[in-house]
Design a protein around this motif. Structure first.
Motif: not given
Length: 239
Positions: A79-90, A68-77, A34-36
């Motif tokens: 929504d989760w988002y893969a993210v990078s934290v701005y201030d420390d890059g985690r 937000i780097l991307g979107a996914t779902q867990d096994t229960q449907g 996504l990259y948002v």
């Protein structure tokens, strides 16, 4: 605002599902890119994977900014988002309903600077998402109002939709935050066809106040719309 955030803001349109509750297209375990730029709108656990099975890596308060780097779902449907934290890059994962895309901060009205904050605790309460409602809209769930923060600027975006054409929206900028109150420079638009003949607008400086121990700010001295005065409430959302 950094170059990275400006460059990716133009790609925020696909992420409107964050505000509307629509489901990402990714299958469980897949990551849809996504990259948002986004902001945490309520206390959120930052996790190593899209699940609650392990202790969180960290806990973020409303106002934390991530990419937000991307979107996914867990096994229960869910929504989760893969993210990078701005201030420390985690990099990690945050539950989807706890993020909203950052609006543009490039259209600040001429002459308006950062909010004048004399009460840091009140600002902490204010930043994030809240229930938003017009008292004249009966039988409808509260809408949502989000106060976004970026480098001292506080952007307000709120909306409630009722039955039929009943609606209210508030957009603008917080100009001052004091104990139990804040000022917004913006525009309130509302319509309740069963009560009002036409759409009503209130523009300019608007004061919202709350009791010392209260959890809701109310619009102070609203402008009249015919024989009606809008009963506008911004209430802290209890998660």
């Amino acid at each position: 605002m950094g170059f990275l955030r400006i460059a990716f803001y133009a790609l925020a349109v696909p992420a409107l599902f964050l505000a509307t509750g629509a489901t990402p297209a990714a299958a469980p375990g897949d990551i849809e890119p996504l990259y948002v730029p986004a902001m945490v709108v309520s206390e959120a656990n930052f996790r190593a994977d899209p699940s609650t099975g392990k202790p969180p890596l960290d806990t973020f308060q409303a106002g934390k900014q991530v990419l937000i780097l991307g979107a996914t779902q867990d096994t229960q449907g869910r929504d989760w988002y893969a993210v990078s934290v701005y201030d420390d890059g985690r990099e990690g994962f945050i539950f989807g309903n706890l993020l909203r895309p950052l609006p543009s901060f490039t259209d600040v009205p001429e002459g308006m600077g950062v909010a004048d904050v004399s009460d840091d605790a009140e600002q902490s309460r204010l930043v994030g998402r809240h229930d938003f409602s017009l008292g004249q809209i009966k039988g409808a769930k509260p809408g949502e109002l989000v106060v976004f923060e970026d480098l001292g600027l506080l952007r307000v975006e709120g909306q409630q939709l009722g039955n039929g054409e009943d609606r209210v929206s508030l957009t603008g900028w917080v100009t001052e935050v004091l104990a139990n109150r804040f000022w917004v420079s913006g525009e309130l638009i509302y319509r309740v066809p069963g009560l009002m003949q036409a759409e009503c607008r209130q523009s300019g400086e608007m004061l919202f106040t709350r009791p010392a121990n209260g959890v809701a700010w109310q619009l102070d001295k609203p402008a009249a719309c015919g024989n009606w005065y809008p009963q506008v409430s911004v209430q802290l959302r209890k998660e």
